[in-house]
Design a protein around this motif. Structure first.
Motif, PDB file in Angstrom:
ATOM      1  N   GLY A  19      31.540  61.212 111.588  1.00 52.68           N
ATOM      2  CA  GLY A  19      31.669  59.841 112.090  1.00 52.68           C
ATOM      3  C   GLY A  19      32.923  59.169 111.565  1.00 52.68           C
ATOM      4  N   GLY A  20      33.219  59.354 110.283  1.00 50.30           N
ATOM      5  CA  GLY A  20      34.417  58.765 109.688  1.00 50.30           C
ATOM      6  C   GLY A  20      35.694  59.307 110.298  1.00 50.30           C
ATOM      7  N   PHE A  21      35.716  60.602 110.533  1.00 53.85           N
ATOM      8  CA  PHE A  21      36.873  61.224 111.169  1.00 53.85           C
ATOM      9  C   PHE A  21      37.099  60.633 112.558  1.00 53.85           C
ATOM     10  CE2 PHE A  21      38.570  64.525 113.995  1.00 53.85           C
ATOM     11  CZ  PHE A  21      39.758  64.834 113.344  1.00 53.85           C
ATOM     12  N   SER A  22      36.030  60.503 113.315  1.00 53.64           N
ATOM     13  CA  SER A  22      36.131  59.961 114.673  1.00 53.64           C
ATOM     14  C   SER A  22      36.564  58.503 114.667  1.00 53.64           C
ATOM     15  CB  SER A  22      34.783  60.086 115.394  1.00 53.64           C
ATOM     16  OG  SER A  22      34.365  61.418 115.424  1.00 53.64           O
ATOM     17  N   GLY A  23      35.969  57.704 113.796  1.00 50.94           N
ATOM     18  CA  GLY A  23      36.307  56.283 113.724  1.00 50.94           C
ATOM     19  C   GLY A  23      37.742  56.035 113.294  1.00 50.94           C
ATOM     20  N   ASN A  25      40.286  58.076 113.599  1.00 47.79           N
ATOM     21  CA  ASN A  25      41.197  58.504 114.660  1.00 47.79           C
ATOM     22  C   ASN A  25      41.230  57.525 115.820  1.00 47.79           C
ATOM     23  OD1 ASN A  25      42.606  61.198 114.199  1.00 47.79           O
ATOM     24  ND2 ASN A  25      40.554  61.541 113.391  1.00 47.79           N
ATOM     25  N   LEU A  26      40.084  56.953 116.156  1.00 51.23           N
ATOM     26  CA  LEU A  26      40.064  55.934 117.208  1.00 51.23           C
ATOM     27  C   LEU A  26      40.852  54.698 116.767  1.00 51.23           C
ATOM     28  CD1 LEU A  26      39.185  54.911 119.954  1.00 51.23           C
ATOM     29  CD2 LEU A  26      37.015  54.188 118.912  1.00 51.23           C
ATOM     30  N   ARG A  27      40.698  54.311 115.516  1.00 50.62           N
ATOM     31  CA  ARG A  27      41.451  53.158 115.005  1.00 50.62           C
ATOM     32  C   ARG A  27      42.950  53.437 115.085  1.00 50.62           C
ATOM     33  NH1 ARG A  27      40.910  51.180 108.960  1.00 50.62           N
ATOM     34  NH2 ARG A  27      42.205  52.994 108.681  1.00 50.62           N
ATOM     35  N   TYR A  28      43.373  54.633 114.718  1.00 55.46           N
ATOM     36  CA  TYR A  28      44.789  54.994 114.808  1.00 55.46           C
ATOM     37  C   TYR A  28      45.268  54.936 116.258  1.00 55.46           C
ATOM     38  CZ  TYR A  28      49.064  57.696 114.748  1.00 55.46           C
ATOM     39  OH  TYR A  28      50.362  58.099 114.929  1.00 55.46           O
ATOM     40  N   PHE A  29      44.463  55.454 117.180  1.00 55.94           N
ATOM     41  CA  PHE A  29      44.810  55.436 118.599  1.00 55.94           C
ATOM     42  C   PHE A  29      44.967  54.000 119.098  1.00 55.94           C
ATOM     43  CE2 PHE A  29      43.401  55.426 123.085  1.00 55.94           C
ATOM     44  CZ  PHE A  29      44.438  56.168 123.625  1.00 55.94           C
ATOM     45  N   VAL A  30      44.022  53.124 118.747  1.00 54.69           N
ATOM     46  CA  VAL A  30      44.108  51.718 119.153  1.00 54.69           C
ATOM     47  C   VAL A  30      45.352  51.072 118.548  1.00 54.69           C
ATOM     48  CG1 VAL A  30      43.006  49.443 118.976  1.00 54.69           C
ATOM     49  CG2 VAL A  30      41.636  51.460 119.558  1.00 54.69           C
ATOM     50  N   ALA A  31      45.653  51.393 117.287  1.00 54.60           N
ATOM     51  CA  ALA A  31      46.825  50.812 116.629  1.00 54.60           C
ATOM     52  C   ALA A  31      48.126  51.239 117.299  1.00 54.60           C
ATOM     53  CB  ALA A  31      46.848  51.198 115.148  1.00 54.60           C
ATOM     54  N   ALA A  42      40.952  43.691 117.491  1.00 55.27           N
ATOM     55  CA  ALA A  42      40.164  44.385 118.521  1.00 55.27           C
ATOM     56  C   ALA A  42      39.175  45.362 117.903  1.00 55.27           C
ATOM     57  CB  ALA A  42      41.096  45.108 119.496  1.00 55.27           C
ATOM     58  N   VAL A  43      39.619  46.216 116.983  1.00 57.17           N
ATOM     59  CA  VAL A  43      38.691  47.192 116.400  1.00 57.17           C
ATOM     60  C   VAL A  43      37.633  46.509 115.539  1.00 57.17           C
ATOM     61  CG1 VAL A  43      40.267  49.162 116.505  1.00 57.17           C
ATOM     62  CG2 VAL A  43      40.172  47.789 114.427  1.00 57.17           C
ATOM     63  N   ASN A  44      37.996  45.421 114.861  1.00 60.92           N
ATOM     64  CA  ASN A  44      37.015  44.720 114.036  1.00 60.92           C
ATOM     65  C   ASN A  44      35.951  44.035 114.889  1.00 60.92           C
ATOM     66  OD1 ASN A  44      38.135  45.568 111.647  1.00 60.92           O
ATOM     67  ND2 ASN A  44      39.293  43.694 111.298  1.00 60.92           N
ATOM     68  N   VAL A  45      36.346  43.468 116.011  1.00 58.23           N
ATOM     69  CA  VAL A  45      35.375  42.799 116.886  1.00 58.23           C
ATOM     70  C   VAL A  45      34.472  43.832 117.565  1.00 58.23           C
ATOM     71  CG1 VAL A  45      35.109  41.381 118.961  1.00 58.23           C
ATOM     72  CG2 VAL A  45      36.778  40.742 117.212  1.00 58.23           C
ATOM     73  N   VAL A  46      35.050  44.900 118.071  1.00 63.36           N
ATOM     74  CA  VAL A  46      34.242  45.952 118.692  1.00 63.36           C
ATOM     75  C   VAL A  46      33.304  46.567 117.650  1.00 63.36           C
ATOM     76  CG1 VAL A  46      34.326  48.262 119.739  1.00 63.36           C
ATOM     77  CG2 VAL A  46      35.856  46.458 120.553  1.00 63.36           C
ATOM     78  N   GLY A  47      33.816  46.799 116.460  1.00 59.77           N
ATOM     79  CA  GLY A  47      32.978  47.342 115.390  1.00 59.77           C
ATOM     80  C   GLY A  47      31.844  46.405 115.016  1.00 59.77           C
ATOM     81  N   SER A  48      32.100  45.106 114.995  1.00 62.57           N
ATOM     82  CA  SER A  48      31.049  44.128 114.698  1.00 62.57           C
ATOM     83  C   SER A  48      29.977  44.144 115.767  1.00 62.57           C
ATOM     84  CB  SER A  48      31.648  42.719 114.591  1.00 62.57           C
ATOM     85  OG  SER A  48      32.510  42.632 113.486  1.00 62.57           O
ATOM     86  N   SER A  78      32.574  52.266 109.676  1.00 64.11           N
ATOM     87  CA  SER A  78      33.287  51.925 108.444  1.00 64.11           C
ATOM     88  C   SER A  78      34.720  52.447 108.463  1.00 64.11           C
ATOM     89  CB  SER A  78      32.543  52.445 107.216  1.00 64.11           C
ATOM     90  OG  SER A  78      32.521  53.851 107.203  1.00 64.11           O
ATOM     91  N   SER A  79      34.972  53.475 109.265  1.00 62.32           N
ATOM     92  CA  SER A  79      36.342  53.979 109.398  1.00 62.32           C
ATOM     93  C   SER A  79      37.092  53.315 110.537  1.00 62.32           C
ATOM     94  CB  SER A  79      36.327  55.492 109.641  1.00 62.32           C
ATOM     95  OG  SER A  79      35.834  56.147 108.517  1.00 62.32           O
ATOM     96  N   LEU A  80      36.367  52.846 111.541  1.00 63.63           N
ATOM     97  CA  LEU A  80      36.999  52.153 112.657  1.00 63.63           C
ATOM     98  C   LEU A  80      37.467  50.764 112.243  1.00 63.63           C
ATOM     99  CD1 LEU A  80      37.660  51.926 115.736  1.00 63.63           C
ATOM    100  CD2 LEU A  80      35.361  50.961 115.993  1.00 63.63           C
ATOM    101  N   THR A  81      36.601  50.019 111.605  1.00 63.31           N
ATOM    102  CA  THR A  81      36.934  48.652 111.203  1.00 63.31           C
ATOM    103  C   THR A  81      37.701  48.669 109.894  1.00 63.31           C
ATOM    104  OG1 THR A  81      34.826  48.398 110.059  1.00 63.31           O
ATOM    105  CG2 THR A  81      34.900  47.719 112.373  1.00 63.31           C
ATOM    106  N   THR A  82      38.423  47.592 109.658  1.00 61.81           N
ATOM    107  CA  THR A  82      39.258  47.588 108.468  1.00 61.81           C
ATOM    108  C   THR A  82      39.478  46.182 107.945  1.00 61.81           C
ATOM    109  OG1 THR A  82      41.465  48.055 107.624  1.00 61.81           O
ATOM    110  CG2 THR A  82      41.286  47.767 110.004  1.00 61.81           C
TER     111      THR A  82
END
Length: 134
Positions: A19-23, A25-31, A42-48, A78-82
């Motif tokens: 899950g952490g690996f996936s999150g 990597n998705l955060r990096y892609f969005v960035a 965006a990632v923090n709101v979607v993660g919330s 936890s890996s998607l949001t920051t």
């Protein structure tokens, strides 16, 4: 009593890592698509939103297995949001009005995301004869 068998513990660790690996990597892609504070927002709101849904779904219906909750909450989200990137990017805005705006937007939209996730979880009903239905 919780299952503390070493293989069950290892399974949880591996699931959280996936899950952490996936999150992350998705955060990096969005960035790369939306750099700077807007992408972090965006990632923090979607993660919330997703966290609100998963946590309230567990209260209202309990359809998601506990291990799946671990993958989503402790691993993926936890890996998607920051929070740390949000803090650094806010300070780097270097304009007090932009800083305050970023903080207010992040917290307001984050709480709104949790409430929206809760509202979605409440819409899911359990029908004993057919399973889950919306």
């Amino acid at each position: 009593m919780p299952d503390t068998h070493p293989l069950r513990t290892l399974e949880s660790v591996v699931l959280i890592a996936i899950g952490g690996f996936s999150g992350s990597n998705l955060r990096y892609f969005v960035a790369t698509l939306v750099p700077g504070p807007a992408g972090t927002l965006a990632v923090n709101v979607v993660g919330s939103f997703v966290l609100g849904f998963v946590l309230y779904e567990a209260i209202y219906t309990g359809i998601l297995a506990e291990r799946m909750q671990l993958v989503f909450t402790t691993g993926f989200l936890s890996s998607l949001t920051t929070y740390s990137t949000f803090g650094v990017q806010t300070v780097l805005l270097d304009a007090p009005l932009l800083m305050v705006g970023n903080v207010v937007a992040t917290y307001a939209l984050g709480f709104a995301g949790v409430f929206a996730g809760r509202a979605l979880a409440r819409r899911i009903e359990i029908d004993p004869e057919r399973g889950a239905s919306a």
